[in-house]
Design an enzyme around this catalytic site. Sequence first.
Site, PDB file in Angstrom:
ATOM      1  N   ASP A 213     -13.670  33.623 -17.977  1.00 56.69           N
ATOM      2  CA  ASP A 213     -14.311  33.243 -19.009  1.00 56.69           C
ATOM      3  C   ASP A 213     -13.890  33.210 -20.125  1.00 56.69           C
ATOM      4  OD1 ASP A 213     -15.919  36.618 -17.761  1.00 56.69           O
ATOM      5  OD2 ASP A 213     -15.549  34.193 -16.839  1.00 56.69           O
TER       6      ASP A 213
ATOM      7  N   GLU B  84     -11.988  29.631 -11.622  1.00 55.40           N
ATOM      8  CA  GLU B  84     -12.578  27.961 -12.027  1.00 55.40           C
ATOM      9  C   GLU B  84     -11.869  26.814 -13.297  1.00 55.40           C
ATOM     10  OE1 GLU B  84     -16.796  26.608 -15.180  1.00 55.40           O
ATOM     11  OE2 GLU B  84     -16.699  28.826 -13.726  1.00 55.40           O
TER      12      GLU B  84
HETATM   13  O1  TRH Z   1      -8.852  34.553 -14.212  1.00 55.45           O
HETATM   14  P1  TRH Z   1     -10.220  33.720 -13.496  1.00 55.45           P
HETATM   15  O2  TRH Z   1      -9.636  34.087 -11.636  1.00 55.45           O
HETATM   16  O3  TRH Z   1     -11.398  34.099 -14.208  1.00 55.45           O
HETATM   17  C1  TRH Z   1     -11.972  33.644 -13.556  1.00 55.45           C
HETATM   18  C2  TRH Z   1     -13.436  32.769 -13.257  1.00 55.45           C
HETATM   19  O4  TRH Z   1     -13.403  33.934 -15.044  1.00 55.45           O
HETATM   20  C3  TRH Z   1     -14.359  32.983 -12.893  1.00 55.45           C
HETATM   21  O5  TRH Z   1     -15.830  31.816 -13.129  1.00 55.45           O
HETATM   22  C4  TRH Z   1     -15.066  34.130 -12.452  1.00 55.45           C
HETATM   23  O6  TRH Z   1     -16.054  34.040 -11.431  1.00 55.45           O
HETATM   24  C5  TRH Z   1     -14.085  35.105 -12.482  1.00 55.45           C
HETATM   25  O7  TRH Z   1     -13.093  34.905 -12.735  1.00 55.45           O
HETATM   26  C6  TRH Z   1     -14.100  36.590 -11.964  1.00 55.45           C
HETATM   27  O8  TRH Z   1      -9.577  32.283 -12.588  1.00 55.45           O
HETATM   28  P2  TRH Z   1      -9.976  30.669 -13.578  1.00 55.45           P
HETATM   29  O9  TRH Z   1     -10.966  30.736 -13.927  1.00 55.45           O
HETATM   30  O10 TRH Z   1      -8.903  30.052 -13.123  1.00 55.45           O
HETATM   31  O11 TRH Z   1      -8.447  31.056 -14.791  1.00 55.45           O
HETATM   32  C7  TRH Z   1      -7.656  31.190 -15.695  1.00 55.45           C
HETATM   33  C8  TRH Z   1      -6.834  31.892 -16.695  1.00 55.45           C
HETATM   34  O12 TRH Z   1      -5.870  31.587 -17.149  1.00 55.45           O
HETATM   35  C9  TRH Z   1      -6.957  29.705 -17.063  1.00 55.45           C
HETATM   36  O13 TRH Z   1      -7.821  28.992 -18.333  1.00 55.45           O
HETATM   37  C10 TRH Z   1      -5.877  29.212 -17.243  1.00 55.45           C
HETATM   38  C11 TRH Z   1      -5.257  31.016 -17.504  1.00 55.45           C
HETATM   39  N1  TRH Z   1      -3.241  30.689 -17.095  1.00 55.45           N
HETATM   40  C12 TRH Z   1      -2.650  30.902 -17.793  1.00 55.45           C
HETATM   41  O14 TRH Z   1      -3.084  30.770 -18.903  1.00 55.45           O
HETATM   42  N2  TRH Z   1      -1.610  31.011 -17.511  1.00 55.45           N
HETATM   43  C13 TRH Z   1      -0.887  31.514 -16.764  1.00 55.45           C
HETATM   44  O15 TRH Z   1       0.121  31.777 -16.695  1.00 55.45           O
HETATM   45  C14 TRH Z   1      -1.768  32.138 -15.613  1.00 55.45           C
HETATM   46  C15 TRH Z   1      -1.733  31.719 -14.042  1.00 55.45           C
HETATM   47  C16 TRH Z   1      -3.635  31.078 -15.446  1.00 55.45           C
END
Ligand code: TRH
Length: 383
Positions: A18, A269
């Site tokens: 989010d 996402e």
């Molecule tokens: O963290 P998420 O599982 O978030 C999700 C989404 O919000 C989804 O819409 C919702 O339904 C669910 O939660 C409940 O996965 P997402 O969307 O890939 O977000 C991870 C964020 O973290 C992304 O912006 C990339 C960032 N990230 C980093 O900045 N550094 C890292 O080392 C990693 C592994 C990820």
Amino acid sequence: MATATWDIFCRVVDNFGDVGVSWRLARMMAREQGKRVRLFIDDLTVLGKLRPEVDPAHDIQKLDGVEVVRIREPFDSVDVADCVVETFGCDPPEEYVAAMARREPRPRWINLEYLSAEEWVEGSHALPSPHPRLPLVKHFFFPGFTARTGGVLRERSLLARRDEFQADEGARAAFWKSIVGEVPPTDALKVSLFSYAGAPIESLARCAAHSGSPTWLVAPEGYAATALAAWQLTGRARDSIRCFTIPFLAQDRYDQLLWACDVNFVRGEDSFVRAQWAARPFVWHIYPQEEGAHWVKLSAFLARYTAGLDRLQASAFAAMWDAWNRGAEPGSAEAVKPSLAEAWARFVARREGLTEHARWWSASLAARRDLSAQLADFVDNVL
Ligand code: TRH
């Protein structure tokens, strides 16, 4: 009339996505669309993971041209912006909505929805929703993969920076040294791991170890890293496999990890979209929903993504996604081991073709305007 000021609201439900999406949108609206942007967020610690410069102790701070404001209850009244974006139906504070109704002219109001490849999205995109009590109309804005949706986020310089990084051996070596202290051998298969709890990480590590081919498994802090570390302790690792658990990376550095790897395991996402921009084969661990509703969403994307693949490539790709997501279902780890081992072997065997396809897919997505440009146009020229 074009809008000048934008307020974006984000409430952290769970995980990082989010905030990941809201921050990315806010930064792009400020940097690329020239809007004066405030990002209202209720939990700054999560943003602090993605952007270490953020100080969770500060109620108001400026970063990359965005004013980051903590949502406090009761909400201090502020002047309402020309355009208000609530992300994922997070509901701006009541006091703010009441002020929106008093504002002349009324602000534009957008609800940025979750990303899905399902067909119904096209029919719901850009639809109005009058407020039940107040003289306000909210419009739903759906991200998506087709021309009749809002598209996905892509910074203007992203693909040029990706191509430069992927073409620059020195830059990649420096990146690897900075995260694991050494450079992978040229023949090593480099795999990044980001998953929800329960993903069959141990089974994957075992498959990779058995393959005997040099493999690097790299997991930023989280479920995958914990599982990988646990597997390492079993002592079943072989010389051919190296496992690295690294600190959670700043959001822009995480892009570099995706660009530097040959195969990326992602989730949710935002990382799901970033893996597509990385133009490398990827495996999506979709956020599990009740009654298996997530399988419909997963199949909808697979149908779009594999359309350009030949039959064997498409079935290898789909089988790997199926084994990965089925493996995460409670009580299924043992049952999927054989299918995961076979699926991984077929997936890796077709990696060259899948990489070519990943490049084609990224280029075809990039042929359309990104979500931030479409949203600005919709708000300034359609509403
Ligand atoms: O963290 P998420 O599982 O978030 C999700 C989404 O919000 C989804 O819409 C919702 O339904 C669910 O939660 C409940 O996965 P997402 O969307 O890939 O977000 C991870 C964020 O973290 C992304 O912006 C990339 C960032 N990230 C980093 O900045 N550094 C890292 O080392 C990693 C592994 C990820």
